[in-house]
Design an enzyme around this catalytic site. Structure first.
Site, mmCIF file in Angstrom:
data_model
loop_
_atom_site.group_PDB
_atom_site.id
_atom_site.type_symbol
_atom_site.label_atom_id
_atom_site.label_comp_id
_atom_site.label_asym_id
_atom_site.label_seq_id
_atom_site.Cartn_x
_atom_site.Cartn_y
_atom_site.Cartn_z
ATOM 1 N N SER A 1 -4.152 -12.704 -4.215
ATOM 2 C CA SER A 1 -3.013 -13.346 -3.810
ATOM 3 C C SER A 1 -2.956 -14.696 -4.629
ATOM 4 O O SER A 1 -3.816 -15.064 -5.065
ATOM 5 C CB SER A 1 -2.868 -13.908 -2.289
ATOM 6 N N LYS B 1 -8.653 -15.135 0.115
ATOM 7 C CA LYS B 1 -8.203 -14.441 -1.210
ATOM 8 C C LYS B 1 -9.101 -14.977 -2.256
ATOM 9 O O LYS B 1 -9.131 -14.440 -3.304
ATOM 10 C CB LYS B 1 -6.953 -14.820 -1.218
ATOM 11 N N ASP C 1 -10.063 1.415 9.944
ATOM 12 C CA ASP C 1 -9.998 0.028 10.187
ATOM 13 C C ASP C 1 -11.136 -0.404 9.053
ATOM 14 O O ASP C 1 -12.503 -0.079 9.082
ATOM 15 C CB ASP C 1 -10.750 -0.101 11.620
ATOM 16 N N TYR D 1 -6.788 -17.619 5.139
ATOM 17 C CA TYR D 1 -6.079 -16.612 4.258
ATOM 18 C C TYR D 1 -6.489 -16.881 2.718
ATOM 19 O O TYR D 1 -6.856 -16.075 1.850
ATOM 20 C CB TYR D 1 -4.630 -16.654 4.409
ATOM 21 N N GLY E 1 0.783 -1.246 0.051
ATOM 22 C CA GLY E 1 0.123 0.146 -0.048
ATOM 23 C C GLY E 1 0.891 1.253 0.170
ATOM 24 O O GLY E 1 0.465 2.200 -0.713
HETATM 25 P P1 NAP Z 1 1.843 -5.105 5.310
HETATM 26 O O1 NAP Z 1 3.178 -4.537 4.971
HETATM 27 O O2 NAP Z 1 1.751 -5.563 6.451
HETATM 28 O O3 NAP Z 1 0.563 -3.924 5.022
HETATM 29 C C1 NAP Z 1 -0.629 -4.056 5.231
HETATM 30 C C2 NAP Z 1 -1.376 -2.991 6.259
HETATM 31 O O4 NAP Z 1 -2.695 -3.235 6.401
HETATM 32 C C3 NAP Z 1 -0.391 -3.084 7.322
HETATM 33 O O5 NAP Z 1 -0.255 -1.477 7.860
HETATM 34 C C4 NAP Z 1 -1.430 -3.371 8.422
HETATM 35 O O6 NAP Z 1 -1.471 -3.072 9.659
HETATM 36 C C5 NAP Z 1 -2.665 -2.782 7.776
HETATM 37 N N1 NAP Z 1 -4.047 -3.567 8.242
HETATM 38 C C6 NAP Z 1 -4.219 -4.746 8.910
HETATM 39 N N2 NAP Z 1 -5.516 -4.950 9.271
HETATM 40 C C7 NAP Z 1 -6.396 -3.689 8.977
HETATM 41 C C8 NAP Z 1 -7.543 -3.193 9.074
HETATM 42 N N3 NAP Z 1 -8.429 -4.158 9.679
HETATM 43 N N4 NAP Z 1 -7.822 -2.066 8.469
HETATM 44 C C9 NAP Z 1 -7.051 -1.134 7.939
HETATM 45 N N5 NAP Z 1 -5.573 -1.426 7.841
HETATM 46 C C10 NAP Z 1 -5.293 -2.867 8.372
HETATM 47 O O7 NAP Z 1 1.610 -6.052 4.174
HETATM 48 P P2 NAP Z 1 1.385 -6.204 2.708
HETATM 49 O O8 NAP Z 1 2.261 -7.351 2.272
HETATM 50 O O9 NAP Z 1 1.913 -4.946 2.046
HETATM 51 O O10 NAP Z 1 0.121 -6.717 2.335
HETATM 52 C C11 NAP Z 1 -1.017 -5.862 1.568
HETATM 53 C C12 NAP Z 1 -1.818 -6.785 0.938
HETATM 54 O O11 NAP Z 1 -1.198 -7.559 -0.027
HETATM 55 C C13 NAP Z 1 -2.608 -7.600 1.769
HETATM 56 O O12 NAP Z 1 -4.047 -7.668 1.399
HETATM 57 C C14 NAP Z 1 -2.022 -9.172 1.703
HETATM 58 O O13 NAP Z 1 -2.640 -10.175 1.994
HETATM 59 C C15 NAP Z 1 -1.612 -8.960 0.178
HETATM 60 N N6 NAP Z 1 -0.630 -9.755 -0.395
HETATM 61 C C16 NAP Z 1 0.817 -9.645 0.120
HETATM 62 C C17 NAP Z 1 1.604 -10.705 -0.264
HETATM 63 C C18 NAP Z 1 3.105 -10.465 0.224
HETATM 64 O O14 NAP Z 1 3.918 -11.453 0.003
HETATM 65 N N7 NAP Z 1 3.629 -9.382 0.835
HETATM 66 C C19 NAP Z 1 1.467 -11.413 -1.126
HETATM 67 C C20 NAP Z 1 0.231 -11.587 -1.873
HETATM 68 C C21 NAP Z 1 -1.021 -10.834 -1.328
HETATM 69 P P3 NAP Z 1 -0.829 -4.101 10.968
HETATM 70 O O15 NAP Z 1 0.483 -4.071 10.378
HETATM 71 O O16 NAP Z 1 -1.125 -3.323 12.075
HETATM 72 O O17 NAP Z 1 -1.777 -5.285 10.692
#
Ligand code: NAP
Length: 280
Positions: free
Chosen positions: A141, A158, A61, A154, A20
């Site tokens: 994902s 997804k 949230d 998860y 993000g």
């Molecule tokens: P990240 O760095 O942890 O960023 C996700 C953000 O969302 C964090 O700041 C998290 O806060 C926040 N969040 C959690 N619960 C929330 C809520 N209820 N309302 C608002 N914000 C909330 O993770 P990312 O890897 O960038 O993930 C972003 C998206 O990509 C997710 O949907 C994830 O499933 C998807 N994705 C990631 C990967 C990967 O390998 N990184 C692969 C496939 C898909 P907290 O840290 O406090 O929880």
């Protein structure tokens, strides 16, 4: 410099960190205004301050409908339109063999990932239908396209996000609103570091792990790789792309094999989904 999102207004949830945050940076670089929503307040404010006066952070949230509405209403107050809604916030959530997952952890995972995306789609759609334009981007994902790419809750969530993307696209197309999603494999973010290594700060080790496993030899996926896919879906260049799930996975889901299959077999995060069985 190109301005592929010149003066477009975008909302990104989960924008304090990882994908993000990287997407907010690229959207701003391409000329957009971005409203960032997240539950990480201090980090979100820092990110928005760094991005400059085209960025604003609001605590949101995504499971709270009134907070999602507020985020969207903040965005529409900038120029009167909402051009892009990116439902990206997420967690890994419940992690256990299928017969040991606690009901409340399973439900909580679905609430954040599925209900959170639904609320973003719902309130963005209301505005976008009225203006007869807009691009909604959901974060799926590889775990939403195939078994064996992540924990059960998860993966369930997804898959649901891919389904909701397609269904919303089928309805909203008649209003000129496009709905697509992105399906990354593991990319280097705090979420992935926590999931793969049990330490959200272990980014160097994570990059090494991902690079060691990637079908694209030695190349770990990055948050910027995903952000660039989001940029395409947000921009007018994808004007005829609707109901699509864009993989950013080095070919994992289309048959490209890991450089070192043994590498990932040692990661419990993958074993939990049954890919390698549950034996230690
Ligand atoms: P990240 O760095 O942890 O960023 C996700 C953000 O969302 C964090 O700041 C998290 O806060 C926040 N969040 C959690 N619960 C929330 C809520 N209820 N309302 C608002 N914000 C909330 O993770 P990312 O890897 O960038 O993930 C972003 C998206 O990509 C997710 O949907 C994830 O499933 C998807 N994705 C990631 C990967 C990967 O390998 N990184 C692969 C496939 C898909 P907290 O840290 O406090 O929880």
């Amino acid at each position: 410099m190109s301005r592929r999102l010149k003066d477009k207004v975008a909302v990104i949830t989960g924008a304090s960190s990882g994908i993000g945050e990287a997407t907010a940076q690229i959207f701003i670089d391409e000329g957009a205004y971005v409203v960032l929503g997240d539950i990480q307040r201090d980090l979100g404010n820092e990110v928005a301050a760094r991005l400059g006066d085209r960025a604003k952070f609001l605590f949101c949230d995504v499971t709270r409908e009134e907070q999602v509405e507020e985020l969207i209403s903040e965005a529409t107050s900038v120029t009167g339109t909402l051009d892009v809604m990116m439902n990206n916030a997420g967690i890994v959530g419940a992690r256990a063999p299928i017969d040991q997952i606690l009901l409340d952890e399973f439900q909580k995972t679905l609430e954040i990932l599925v209900t959170g995306s639904f609320l973003g789609i719902k309130h963005a759609a209301a505005k976008m239908k009225e203006q007869e334009s807009g691009s909604i981007i959901n974060m799926a994902s590889t775990a939403g396209l195939s078994g064996g790419f992540g924990p059960h809750a998860y993966a369930t969530a997804k898959h649901a996000i891919v389904g909701l993307t397609r269904n919303a696209a089928a309805e909203l197309c008649r209003y000129g609103v496009r709905v697509n999603c992105i399906a990354p494999s593991g990319v280097a973010t705090p979420l992935a570091a926590q999931a793969h290594l049990g330490d959200f700060t272990a980014m160097d080790k994570l990059r090494e792990t991902l690079a060691g496993n990637s079908p694209l030899k030695g190349r770990a996926g990055t948050a910027e790789d995903v952000a660039n896919a989001a940029l395409f879906l947000a921009s007018d260049e994808s004007g005829y792309t609707n109901g699509h799930c864009l993989t950013v996975d080095a070919g994992f889901t289309s048959g490209s094999k890991a450089t070192d299959p043994q590498h990932m077999a040692s990661v419990p995060f993958m074993r939990e989904a049954g890919k390698e069985g549950l034996e230690d």
